[in-house]
Design a protein around this motif. Structure first.
Motif, PDB file in Angstrom:
ATOM      1  N   LEU A   1       0.715  -1.263   0.052  1.00  0.00           N
ATOM      2  CA  LEU A   1      -0.042   0.125   0.023  1.00  0.00           C
ATOM      3  C   LEU A   1       0.680   1.271   0.012  1.00  0.00           C
TER       4      LEU A   1
ATOM      5  N   ALA B   1      -5.055   4.420   4.744  1.00  0.00           N
ATOM      6  CA  ALA B   1      -5.589   3.570   5.451  1.00  0.00           C
ATOM      7  C   ALA B   1      -5.447   3.623   7.011  1.00  0.00           C
ATOM      8  N   ASP B   2      -4.317   4.161   7.308  1.00  0.00           N
ATOM      9  CA  ASP B   2      -4.060   4.541   8.761  1.00  0.00           C
ATOM     10  C   ASP B   2      -4.853   5.867   9.135  1.00  0.00           C
TER      11      ASP B   2
ATOM     12  N   ARG C   1     -12.799   1.348   1.767  1.00  0.00           N
ATOM     13  CA  ARG C   1     -12.133   0.073   2.070  1.00  0.00           C
ATOM     14  C   ARG C   1     -12.000  -0.960   0.968  1.00  0.00           C
TER      15      ARG C   1
ATOM     16  N   LEU D   1      -9.025  -0.119  -0.976  1.00  0.00           N
ATOM     17  CA  LEU D   1      -7.795  -0.429  -0.750  1.00  0.00           C
ATOM     18  C   LEU D   1      -7.681  -2.083  -0.712  1.00  0.00           C
TER      19      LEU D   1
ATOM     20  N   ARG E   1      -0.957   3.606   2.359  1.00  0.00           N
ATOM     21  CA  ARG E   1      -0.655   3.239   3.739  1.00  0.00           C
ATOM     22  C   ARG E   1      -1.279   4.176   4.383  1.00  0.00           C
TER      23      ARG E   1
END
Length: 614
Positions: A470, A560-561, A588, A591, A557
């Motif tokens: 990611l 996502a965090d 989501r 991702l 990344r």
């Protein structure tokens, strides 16, 4: 939404959507941008350097303690000189010395902490993976004391194992006493362990590599720098206290020819098979102890009985055995002596470790592997001199290869053998032999000698250090475009009618809401729109939280965090010609879909391999 972004036919009741303006994003929450280093790293590095100096002094104290116990148990004298049990005058009574040490260690494990059993690194790995690197404070004295008793009474282990474990425990304790994050505590644990190994072997680079391969499970600047500085300081303190001579001096190695290099690779392959067998043997013995009808507290004493019997037959198997490694590499042992050392040290060490006493793996494996390679090298020199194999080099490459195969700490094994002997000509055969051992081990064995124990307890240990997939993909590449935005001044009834009309735009589950001034107000979901709110309500009244946005140039990344921290399932993507232009949505599902390319490549590689085999 711009007219160009909609494909709704005029016959459909398409809702007029807000234009893509350049909204003010002052209230929006962006993800934290990745930074390779921060000011905290300098603070952790300073702590690590102080820790490295402390661990080096502790290493000196522990070796003195081992020397004291050894001299008292085998020679009846009060001395802290770091020596060997050899030369004792106990006769057959020597058999009972390791038994007595096992009784003491068993009692310490039962009424102190069971964590002192074993060689320490798996337990440290478990704390890193499951307990945010929190090692109990009592381990800072229980582990070194129990190890000093076990080794000092003849246990066939090296001093480096307990020192590495103690250094890691001190680093963890320091991290628990200060206000640091779990990652910073892990770094301090690894720094203490690396400093301990560096202080014993004068091998700073391989100590850093050991921390990277077995404890950190990452290679990032924020952890690498403090660990490297701790290892450097630990080695510097050792230079001051004991000098800078190589740990295992040996004759200069010749440059290997192509034929000799091929032989060293073959030796690495054979040693890799042997490392798999040794790992399985060790855990088979441990499993056998589990079936005994006696409390585990007594197992170290039973293991000590085997250690004593083997030590009575061959005294050089008792204790740390660093002199054995130097003798093998230096060519001071004959063929018969190396065969006996290899087999009897393996028997003594595997039974002792399987019994659950306090010990380690590095020095015993180096002794066994070195003797094994010395035998093969001597055979090549005697029976096939045309191969131009150097017996000393054979012992060195197999010493490293057996640890590479058993632990899969590949780079650690290569560099360690170089640093402890200072033989630059050995780097090429070391690289080839350790790579072969690593290959064989990976093919024949799922877990390593370091991970088998904790894997049996359900702990998943990362086997490879890979770049986060990611992290390599930008948000702009993965997000759903174009954005379907809604005007905050619209009535909810209009929006519901538009949703009921259907169309390519209405498959979205979340919609950015734009105010009259062009400001991004937030996001409403399909559930919000179809909920209990009256149809006369304005769309803007449904927005209840600060908008969460991400730029096109952020990585997945970071996005996502951001989702995890905010506990949301979608983010508004901004960018385009203007910094605040709404260009899409990231969910989501986006991702997960980003992994499609990676998985497709792996499937194609597997399919190609199967086709070749067919």
């Amino acid at each position: 939404m711009p007219p160009s972004a909609t494909t709704e036919p005029h016959s459909r009741a398409a809702l007029p959507l807000a234009p893509s303006l350049d909204p003010a994003l002052a209230a929006a929450r962006m993800p934290r941008q990745f930074r390779p280093l921060s000011g905290r790293v300098a603070w952790i590095a300073a702590l690590a350097m102080g820790l490295g100096a402390l661990v080096a002094l502790v290493a000196r104290l522990l070796t003195a303690l081992i020397g004291l116990v050894t001299n008292l148990a085998f020679h009846g004298r009060w001395s802290t000189a770091f020596g060997s049990p050899m030369g004792h005058h106990l006769g057959a009574w020597v058999i009972l010395v390791p038994v007595a040490g096992g009784l003491v260690v068993g009692a310490m494990a039962r009424w102190g902490s069971r964590a002192i059993r074993g060689h320490g690194i798996p337990e440290a790995m478990e704390q890193v993976l499951l307990n945010e690197s929190r090692i109990p404070a009592r381990m800072t004295w229980l582990k070194p004391l129990s190890s000093a008793i076990a080794i000092g009474t003849g246990g066939p282990f090296g001093a480096e194992g307990p020192i590495i474990a103690t250094g890691g425990a001190l680093g963890s304790l320091l991290g628990q006493c200060l206000r640091v994050t779990a990652d910073e505590r892990k770094t301090l644990l690894a720094a203490g362990a690396a400093a301990g190994m560096a202080a014993v072997f004068s091998a700073p680079i391989s100590s850093v590599l050991l921390a990277l391969e077995l404890l950190l499970f990452e290679r990032r600047a924020r952890s690498l720098i403090p660990v490297a500085l701790a290892a450097a300081v630990g080695t510097g303190v050792r230079y001051v206290l004991e000098g800078s001579a190589p740990m295992f001096p040996m004759p200069a190695m010749p440059t290997p020819g192509l034929l000799a290099l091929a032989v060293y690779m073959a030796m690495g392959l054979v040693t890799g098979v042997a490392s798999v067998g040794i790992t399985k043997l060790t855990y088979a013995i441990e499993d056998a102890f589990e079936t005994l009808p006696v409390h585990w507290m007594w197992w170290p004493a039973l293991g000590g009985l085997v250690v004593g019997l083997v030590g009575y037959a061959m005294p050089s198997t008792l204790g740390v055995g660093y002199t054995n490694i130097a003798a093998v590499l230096g060519g001071q042992l004959g063929l018969g002596a190396m065969v006996a050392l290899c087999l009897l040290k393996l028997l003594s060490w595997s039974v002792a470790l399987g019994s659950g006493t306090s010990g380690g793996t590095l020095a015993p494996l180096f002794t066994i592997g070195g003797a094994f390679g010395g035998v093969m090298g001597a055979a090549c020199v005697a029976w096939a001199p045309w191969l131009h194999v150097d017996a000393h080099a054979a012992a060195l490459v197999c010493m490293a290869a057996i640890f590479a195969g058993a632990s899969r700490a590949f780079l650690t094994s290569v560099v360690f053998a170089f640093e402890t002997t200072q033989q630059p000509q050995g780097l090429l055969p070391l690289l080839a032999a350790c790579a072969m051992a690593y290959l064989v081990s990976g093919l024949l064995m799922r877990h390593t000698i370091m991970t088998e124990k904790i894997a049996r307890r359900g702990v998943r240990v990362p086997a490879d250090h890979v770049v986060d997939h990611l992290e390599r993909i930008s948000v702009g590449e993965a997000c759903s475009q174009p954005a379907v935005t809604l005007d905050a001044s619209r009535r909810l009834a209009e929006v519901r009618a538009w949703l009921a009309a259907g169309g390519v735009q209405t498959h979205h589950q979340g919609f950015p809401v734009i105010g009259e001034d062009g400001r991004l107000l937030g996001v409403v979901t399909r559930r919000d729109l179809l909920g209990q709110a009256p149809g006369e309500a304005m769309l803007g009244s449904l927005v209840t939280r600060t908008p969460l946005v991400v730029r096109e140039d952020h990585s997945l990344r970071e996005a996502a965090d951001h989702m995890v921290e905010a506990d949301v399932g979608r983010l508004v993507v901004v960018g385009g010609e203007h910094a605040g232009q709404v260009v899409g949505m990231l969910t989501r599902g986006d991702l997960l879909a980003a992994h499609t390319g990676r998985l497709r490549g792996e499937r194609e590689a597997t399919r190609s391999l199967r086709t070749r085999r067919a």
